[in-house]
Scaffold this active site. Structure first.
Site, PDB file in Angstrom:
ATOM      1  N   ASP A   1      -1.078   4.622  -1.989  1.00  0.00           N
ATOM      2  CA  ASP A   1      -0.908   3.210  -1.628  1.00  0.00           C
ATOM      3  C   ASP A   1      -1.954   2.368  -2.370  1.00  0.00           C
ATOM      4  O   ASP A   1      -2.790   1.736  -1.743  1.00  0.00           O
ATOM      5  CB  ASP A   1      -1.047   3.013  -0.099  1.00  0.00           C
TER       6      ASP A   1
ATOM      7  N   ASP B   1      -7.140   5.085  -4.625  1.00  0.00           N
ATOM      8  CA  ASP B   1      -5.884   5.748  -5.012  1.00  0.00           C
ATOM      9  C   ASP B   1      -5.751   5.774  -6.526  1.00  0.00           C
ATOM     10  O   ASP B   1      -5.292   6.764  -7.115  1.00  0.00           O
ATOM     11  CB  ASP B   1      -4.662   5.005  -4.464  1.00  0.00           C
TER      12      ASP B   1
ATOM     13  N   VAL C   1      -2.371  10.342   0.257  1.00  0.00           N
ATOM     14  CA  VAL C   1      -3.649   9.626   0.353  1.00  0.00           C
ATOM     15  C   VAL C   1      -3.435   8.188   0.829  1.00  0.00           C
ATOM     16  O   VAL C   1      -4.251   7.308   0.575  1.00  0.00           O
ATOM     17  CB  VAL C   1      -4.438   9.683  -0.985  1.00  0.00           C
TER      18      VAL C   1
ATOM     19  N   HIS D   1     -12.589   7.458  -1.626  1.00  0.00           N
ATOM     20  CA  HIS D   1     -11.972   8.407  -0.689  1.00  0.00           C
ATOM     21  C   HIS D   1     -10.950   9.347  -1.332  1.00  0.00           C
ATOM     22  O   HIS D   1     -11.062  10.569  -1.264  1.00  0.00           O
ATOM     23  CB  HIS D   1     -11.254   7.645   0.432  1.00  0.00           C
ATOM     24  N   ASP D   2      -9.906   8.748  -1.915  1.00  0.00           N
ATOM     25  CA  ASP D   2      -8.733   9.539  -2.314  1.00  0.00           C
ATOM     26  C   ASP D   2      -9.035  10.487  -3.476  1.00  0.00           C
ATOM     27  O   ASP D   2      -8.387  11.534  -3.621  1.00  0.00           O
ATOM     28  CB  ASP D   2      -7.575   8.609  -2.688  1.00  0.00           C
TER      29      ASP D   2
HETATM   30  C1  BDR Z   1      -8.148   5.188   3.075  1.00  0.00           C
HETATM   31  O1  BDR Z   1      -7.521   3.935   3.373  1.00  0.00           O
HETATM   32  C2  BDR Z   1      -7.292   3.212   2.184  1.00  0.00           C
HETATM   33  O2  BDR Z   1      -7.959   2.006   2.238  1.00  0.00           O
HETATM   34  C3  BDR Z   1      -7.889   4.006   1.051  1.00  0.00           C
HETATM   35  O3  BDR Z   1      -7.056   3.955  -0.090  1.00  0.00           O
HETATM   36  C4  BDR Z   1      -8.010   5.408   1.595  1.00  0.00           C
HETATM   37  O4  BDR Z   1      -6.859   6.160   1.330  1.00  0.00           O
HETATM   38  C5  BDR Z   1      -9.563   5.140   3.581  1.00  0.00           C
HETATM   39  O5  BDR Z   1      -9.566   4.914   4.955  1.00  0.00           O
HETATM   40 CA    CA Z   2      -5.147   5.353  -0.217  1.00  0.00          CA
END
Ligand code: BDR
Ligand code: CA
Length: 321
Positions: free
Chosen positions: A10, A15, A130, A247-248
C-alpha cells in the site's frame, strides 16, 4: 535458487523501499506486486507502486486490488476514515518524490492474479503482505485451496508493545482487522509476524540514508531519498530522532535472511475485532512461559531485529542497480 515472492503493498514510502529490495535482490524472484488501499486510497497506491517499478526501469507486473476494507461499507467511519489519509499525507508528503509513472497496472484484478498464481505454483511461493490484508482475505474466501499453496507468509503488521494508530493497534491490522483475522486463522502452514517492535528496533539513521544515496544507483538514490524524506518530515513535525523505521523493508530482509529478526517467539497469534472498542485491531500473542499456552493459530513473532545487519543488507542490495 531465488525464492519466489508475491508482495502485497500500500505504498507508502516504506512499501516503496520493500518493492525496490525485492525487485533488485538476485535471491528473490518477484512474481508481481498486488496493491491495496492503506497508506493512501487505491487511486494513489497503485500509481505509487508503478512509480517505483518505473524508477527501477524493471518490468514487474503491478495488479490493482481492493479499494476498501472488507466492512467499510457498513462501518466507513471506523474502517476507512478520511482523516487517516490526511494524517499520513502530513507525515509522508503528497507523493513518493519519484517521477510520475508511465506504465500501467495489469488488466487482471489482484485477487484473481493471487489465486491463479498460487494455484498454478508448486507450493513454493512466499507471500509478503505489508499493508492491510484485504486482498489476501478476499483471495482465501474465493479460493480456500490457496492456503495450502503458500510456502510461508511473512507480514508486516501488529504490535506487542505500543501501537502506532491507537494505543494498542498497528496501522495495517487496524485498517482491516476482519481481513487480518481471516488470514491468520486460515491455516497457513508457516506465518512470521514482523511487528512494530521489530521494525522500530531496526531504524535507519540520516547518515545511513545519505550513504544509500551516495551508492550512485537508482535503487540507492530512490530508497535513500524516500527514507531521508520521512526522517526529515518527522523532524519538521517535532521528532527529536534523526532516524526512522522502514517497516516493510524488514520483511524482505527476513525473506532473504531470517536471522535479521531477533527475539523470535513461536506463539499463538490472533487479532481482536471489536469495532468501536479501544482494542480493535490489536494483535494478541501469548508469551507466557510453559507449554500450556498451546492455542492456535500460531506464528513466529519477532520482538526485535538486528539493526546493523538490516542496514548492511539494504546497502548491499541497493548497490546492485
Ligand atoms: C505499516 O503501516 C503503513 O503505514 C506502513 O507502510 C507499514 O506497512 C506500519 O504500521
Ligand atoms: Ca505498508
Amino acid at each position: 535458487m531465488p525464492r519466489k515472492v508475491i508482495l502485497d503493498v500500500d505504498p507508502g514510502r516504506d512499501d516503496a523501499v520493500a518493492i525496490m529490495l525485492a525487485a533488485l535482490s538476485p535471491d528473490i524472484d518477484l512474481l508481481g506486486v498486488s496493491v491495496t488501499h492503506g497508506n493512501r486510497p487505491l487511486d494513489v497506491t497503485v500509481p505509487n507502486a508503478l512509480r517505483v517499478v518505473d524508477w527501477l526501469q524493471l518490468d514487474i507486473p503491478v495488479y490493482r486490488g481492493a479499494a476498501d476494507p472488507l466492512l467499510s461499507f457498513i462501518d466507513h467511519e471506523r474502517r476507512d476514515p478520511e482523516w487517516i489519509y490526511d494524517l499520513i499525507e502530513t507525515i509522508e508528503g503528497s507523493d513518493l518524490d519519484l517521477p510520475a509513472a508511465t506504465s500501467q497496472p495489469q488488466e487482471q484484478h489482484a485477487v484473481g492474479w493471487l489465486i491463479e498464481t498460487l494455484m498454478a505454483s508448486a507450493g513454493d511461493i512466499v507471500l509478503c503482505p505489508v499493508g492491510p490484508m484485504t486482498n489476501i482475505a478476499l483471495a482465501i474466501r474465493m479460493e480456500p485451496r490457496i492456503v495450502g499453496k503458500i510456502e510461508e507468509m511473512i507480514f508486516m503488521g501488529g504490535a506487542i508493545g505500543p501501537g502506532n494508530i491507537s494505543p494498542c493497534a498497528e496501522f495495517n491490522v487496524w485498517k482491516d482487522p476482519e481481513a487480518a483475522r481471516i488470514v491468520l486463522n486460515a491455516g497457513i502452514k508457516k506465518v512470521t509476524m514482523v511487528p512494530l517492535d521489530a521494525t522500530h528496533s531496526a531504524h535507519i539513521k540520516r547518515d545511513e540514508c545519505q550513504a544509500l544515496i551516495d551508492l550512485g544507483t537508482r535503487g540507492g538514490e530512490g530508497a535513500g531519498k524516500l527514507a531521508m524524506r520521512r526522517i526529515a518530515r518527522g523532524t519538521e513535525l517535532g521528532s527529536k530522532l534523526q532516524a526512522g523505521p522502514i517497516h516493510d523493508a524488514l520483511v524482505i530482509c527476513a525473506v532473504l535472511d531470517p536471522s535479521v529478526l531477533q527475539q523470535v517467539h513461536h506463539t499463538p497469534l490472533d487479532v481482536i475485532v471489536n469495532p468501536g472498542g479501544k482494542d480493535d485491531g490489536q494483535t494478541v500473542v501469548d508469551l507466557r512461559p510453559g507449554d500450556w499456552a498451546k492455542a492456535t493459530p500460531t506464528a513466529q513473532v519477532a520482538l526485535s531485529a538486528d539493526r546493523e545487519k538490516f542496514v548492511r543488507m539494504l546497502t548491499e542490495i541497493l548497490a546492485l542497480a
